[in-house]
Design an enzyme around this catalytic site. Structure first.
Site, PDB file in Angstrom:
ATOM      1  N   ASP A   1      72.441 -20.557 -17.977  1.00 49.61           N
ATOM      2  CA  ASP A   1      72.979 -21.832 -18.453  1.00 49.61           C
ATOM      3  C   ASP A   1      74.448 -22.044 -18.089  1.00 49.61           C
ATOM      4  O   ASP A   1      75.048 -23.056 -18.478  1.00 49.61           O
ATOM      5  CB  ASP A   1      72.746 -22.016 -19.963  1.00 49.61           C
ATOM      6  CG  ASP A   1      73.537 -21.054 -20.841  1.00 49.61           C
ATOM      7  OD1 ASP A   1      74.306 -20.237 -20.305  1.00 49.61           O
ATOM      8  OD2 ASP A   1      73.370 -21.119 -22.073  1.00 49.61           O
TER       9      ASP A   1
ATOM     10  N   ASN B   1      86.529 -18.274 -25.154  1.00 48.85           N
ATOM     11  CA  ASN B   1      85.752 -17.047 -25.307  1.00 48.85           C
ATOM     12  C   ASN B   1      84.499 -17.067 -24.444  1.00 48.85           C
ATOM     13  O   ASN B   1      83.653 -16.184 -24.545  1.00 48.85           O
ATOM     14  CB  ASN B   1      85.373 -16.843 -26.774  1.00 48.85           C
ATOM     15  CG  ASN B   1      85.843 -15.504 -27.318  1.00 48.85           C
ATOM     16  OD1 ASN B   1      86.164 -14.598 -26.556  1.00 48.85           O
ATOM     17  ND2 ASN B   1      85.890 -15.383 -28.634  1.00 48.85           N
TER      18      ASN B   1
ATOM     19  N   SER C   1      83.144  -9.086 -23.753  1.00 42.19           N
ATOM     20  CA  SER C   1      81.990  -9.411 -22.919  1.00 42.19           C
ATOM     21  C   SER C   1      82.301  -9.253 -21.432  1.00 42.19           C
ATOM     22  O   SER C   1      82.695 -10.208 -20.750  1.00 42.19           O
ATOM     23  CB  SER C   1      81.523 -10.839 -23.211  1.00 42.19           C
ATOM     24  OG  SER C   1      80.279 -11.095 -22.618  1.00 42.19           O
TER      25      SER C   1
ATOM     26  N   GLU D   1      68.276 -12.219 -23.334  1.00 44.05           N
ATOM     27  CA  GLU D   1      69.429 -12.971 -23.829  1.00 44.05           C
ATOM     28  C   GLU D   1      69.043 -14.338 -24.387  1.00 44.05           C
ATOM     29  O   GLU D   1      69.893 -15.209 -24.570  1.00 44.05           O
ATOM     30  CB  GLU D   1      70.450 -13.126 -22.704  1.00 44.05           C
ATOM     31  CG  GLU D   1      70.924 -11.802 -22.120  1.00 44.05           C
ATOM     32  CD  GLU D   1      71.990 -11.118 -22.949  1.00 44.05           C
ATOM     33  OE1 GLU D   1      72.966 -11.789 -23.349  1.00 44.05           O
ATOM     34  OE2 GLU D   1      71.870  -9.901 -23.206  1.00 44.05           O
TER      35      GLU D   1
ATOM     36  N   HIS E   1      74.868 -15.921 -17.585  1.00 46.06           N
ATOM     37  CA  HIS E   1      73.588 -16.487 -18.008  1.00 46.06           C
ATOM     38  C   HIS E   1      73.247 -17.661 -17.105  1.00 46.06           C
ATOM     39  O   HIS E   1      74.142 -18.311 -16.539  1.00 46.06           O
ATOM     40  CB  HIS E   1      73.638 -16.992 -19.457  1.00 46.06           C
ATOM     41  CG  HIS E   1      73.740 -15.919 -20.479  1.00 46.06           C
ATOM     42  ND1 HIS E   1      74.565 -16.031 -21.581  1.00 46.06           N
ATOM     43  CD2 HIS E   1      73.126 -14.720 -20.595  1.00 46.06           C
ATOM     44  CE1 HIS E   1      74.448 -14.936 -22.325  1.00 46.06           C
ATOM     45  NE2 HIS E   1      73.581 -14.133 -21.739  1.00 46.06           N
TER      46      HIS E   1
ATOM     47  N   ARG F   1      76.726  -7.843 -29.643  1.00 45.17           N
ATOM     48  CA  ARG F   1      75.655  -8.808 -29.822  1.00 45.17           C
ATOM     49  C   ARG F   1      74.338  -8.146 -30.230  1.00 45.17           C
ATOM     50  O   ARG F   1      73.493  -8.782 -30.861  1.00 45.17           O
ATOM     51  CB  ARG F   1      75.466  -9.631 -28.548  1.00 45.17           C
ATOM     52  CG  ARG F   1      76.748 -10.331 -28.086  1.00 45.17           C
ATOM     53  CD  ARG F   1      76.507 -11.735 -27.628  1.00 45.17           C
ATOM     54  NE  ARG F   1      75.966 -12.589 -28.671  1.00 45.17           N
ATOM     55  CZ  ARG F   1      75.651 -13.875 -28.492  1.00 45.17           C
ATOM     56  NH1 ARG F   1      75.819 -14.421 -27.296  1.00 45.17           N
ATOM     57  NH2 ARG F   1      75.166 -14.600 -29.476  1.00 45.17           N
TER      58      ARG F   1
ATOM     59  N   CYS G   1      76.054 -23.251 -24.841  1.00 44.80           N
ATOM     60  CA  CYS G   1      76.042 -21.956 -25.530  1.00 44.80           C
ATOM     61  C   CYS G   1      75.919 -22.128 -27.038  1.00 44.80           C
ATOM     62  O   CYS G   1      75.330 -21.287 -27.721  1.00 44.80           O
ATOM     63  CB  CYS G   1      77.322 -21.174 -25.222  1.00 44.80           C
ATOM     64  SG  CYS G   1      77.400 -20.457 -23.575  1.00 44.80           S
TER      65      CYS G   1
ATOM     66  N   VAL H   1      83.979 -14.236 -17.630  1.00 45.71           N
ATOM     67  CA  VAL H   1      85.348 -14.329 -17.131  1.00 45.71           C
ATOM     68  C   VAL H   1      86.306 -14.840 -18.196  1.00 45.71           C
ATOM     69  O   VAL H   1      87.396 -14.304 -18.382  1.00 45.71           O
ATOM     70  CB  VAL H   1      85.400 -15.216 -15.874  1.00 45.71           C
ATOM     71  CG1 VAL H   1      86.843 -15.423 -15.418  1.00 45.71           C
ATOM     72  CG2 VAL H   1      84.584 -14.587 -14.745  1.00 45.71           C
TER      73      VAL H   1
ATOM     74  N   GLY I   1      87.832  -9.885 -26.081  1.00 46.96           N
ATOM     75  CA  GLY I   1      87.491  -9.554 -24.706  1.00 46.96           C
ATOM     76  C   GLY I   1      86.343  -8.572 -24.592  1.00 46.96           C
ATOM     77  O   GLY I   1      86.346  -7.700 -23.718  1.00 46.96           O
TER      78      GLY I   1
END
Length: 449
Positions: A251, A364, A22, A174, A249, A138, A370, A26, A20
């Site tokens: 995408d 995730n 990020s 990103e 993001h 990241r 992604c 969600v 968890g």
């Protein structure tokens, strides 16, 4: 010289877990502390790669990173042997150990921004690895990401690498998750579309609940670094409201390929103006933009986020047909599934929908898009790619066997404190670098690291 788009998917790492980490993603937050299955995750991703390769798409694989990152733990003041550092971090700073152990490099849409040789002044493919400075787990990826990419795209004649942007919030970058390219044909000059969430200096609207990870300043800098002409660049702001709804993001709310843009009606701030600019800049290049704009009445932003309808791959088959690659969650959601049926019945620019099981990654917060980095390559550039990374019958068999021998089938956050996990990771990655002929890309393989 003819060109094709290749997709390089990230191989899920051995420490795949649900920590968890990020905020703003969600799925990542909702599934924190769940039980993960790294072996299933890696095999789900690998099977998607093989299925697409069997359909005639150019499909490659990118190696995961060493985790936990001992370089990062040392930078945080932990000393002693590697095992001692892990045990101490687990006791004194479990959140730091979780960040050091994240398998998030699997989502290689965030690995770099890539401009093809048709767009660049020196006729080379340009790469800028993403700094990913908005998230600690990241932000530690860039050095190894750079080495892995350079081990795949080895020719200085064909490929140019730039350093990541400075790791500061003003230059939050990103990678390709916020970058799309439109063109008439892959080998022809195209329009590069950069989407940002906020501006550090120009002000304007910004999300209030969740952070905007990409800045206008970062997107503009990468366009300059790659030498892109102003008349082939479009900079657009993501709608702040959708970021606050979990669209961390671009995408997650839009996907494009060649002359097609598939997006939600609330994807961009000033959406009519954004679409008009893309059309205006694309027209002199011989292409007319086809937009599939999904109304909120058919698919809400919430449904888009939970199903990852737009975190799909929009691909052009060798026969010229366009396919949409979606996760199984799109069929599990009745609103999204009904929309996909309607989309197919309309006989528009998308000819087929392919559904894949990627549940471990999806939980995730990472769907089909992604997991892949798109790289347009002409014939000479394809020939210059490290041949061992292409997915075919032989490489699939080797990698599938490798996953089966080295990956655990159960991982929870408390397992990150097990020093043996590091040993397992290193043994596996050492073998993987031989399978993929990458050389010594990991810290543990390099003398004095």
């Amino acid at each position: 010289m003819s060109a094709r788009e290749a997709n390089f998917d990230g191989l899920v790492g051995l420490t795949h877990n649900y920590a968890g980490l990020s905020f703003g993603n969600v799925a990542s937050q909702n599934n924190a502390a769940s039980v993960a299955n790294p072996r299933a995750a890696a095999k789900q991703g690998l099977r998607k790669m093989k299925a697409l390769a069997d359909m005639g798409f150019l499909q490659g694989v990118l190696a995961p990173q060493e985790r936990p990152s001992m370089r990062f733990l040392r930078s945080q003041g932990f000393h002693g042997s590697d095992h001692e550092m892990i045990l101490r971090a687990a006791k004194e700073a479990p959140a730091i150990l979780a960040a050091a152990s994240s398998a998030s490099s699997m989502w290689v849409a965030n690995a770099a921004t890539v401009s093809p040789s048709a767009d660049t002044p020196d006729g080379r493919v340009h790469f800028t690895p993403a700094s990913l400075s908005s998230k600690l787990h990241r932000a530690i990826e860039a050095p190894t990401t750079t080495r892995v990419l350079q081990a795949v795209f080895r020719s200085d004649q064909h490929f140019a690498f730039h350093p990541p942007l400075l790791g500061t919030p003003a230059l939050g970058d990103e990678g390709a998750a916020n970058h799309t390219r439109f063109c008439a044909d892959y080998g022809q000059r195209g329009v590069e579309f950069f989407v940002y969430g906020r501006s550090e200096y120009a002000g304007g609207p910004a999300p209030v609940k969740y952070p905007a990870r990409q800045t206008l300043e970062a997107s503009a800098a990468i366009a300059r670094v790659h030498g892109l002409a102003a008349d082939t660049v479009v900079l657009a702001q993501q709608h702040p409201d959708v970021i606050d709804a979990g669209v961390f993001h671009n995408d997650v709310i839009a996907v494009g390929n060649r002359d097609i843009l598939f997006c939600h009606e609330h994807a961009f701030l000033d959406q009519p103006g954004v679409l008009a600019e893309i059309r205006r800049k694309l027209s002199p290049l011989g292409a007319e933009l086809k937009v599939i704009e999904v109304p909120a009445s058919a698919v809400s932003v919430r449904d888009a986020v939970t199903s990852y309808l737009f975190n799909s791959q929009l691909l052009t088959r060798p026969d010229g047909k366009t396919v949409l690659v979606v996760p199984q969650e799109c069929r599990d959601n009745p609103h999204v599934s009904a929309y996909l049926d309607q989309l197919m019945a309309s006989r528009g620019p998308i000819d087929d929908v392919l559904v894949f099981e990627l549940r471990e990654s999806m939980r995730n917060g990472g769907g089909p898009a992604c997991l892949r980095l798109r790289v347009v390559l002409n014939e000479a550039e394809q020939a210059a790619v490290n041949p061992q990374v292409w997915i075919n019958d032989q490489s699939f068999t080797l990698l599938d066997d490798w996953i089966g021998r080295h990956y655990r089938d159960r991982l929870v956050d408390s397992d990150l404190a097990d020093p043996k996990l590091l040993d397992e990771c290193r043994t596996a990655l050492d073998e993987l670098t031989r399978i993929l002929n990458l050389g010594s890309v990991y810290d543990f393989q390099q003398a004095g690291a």
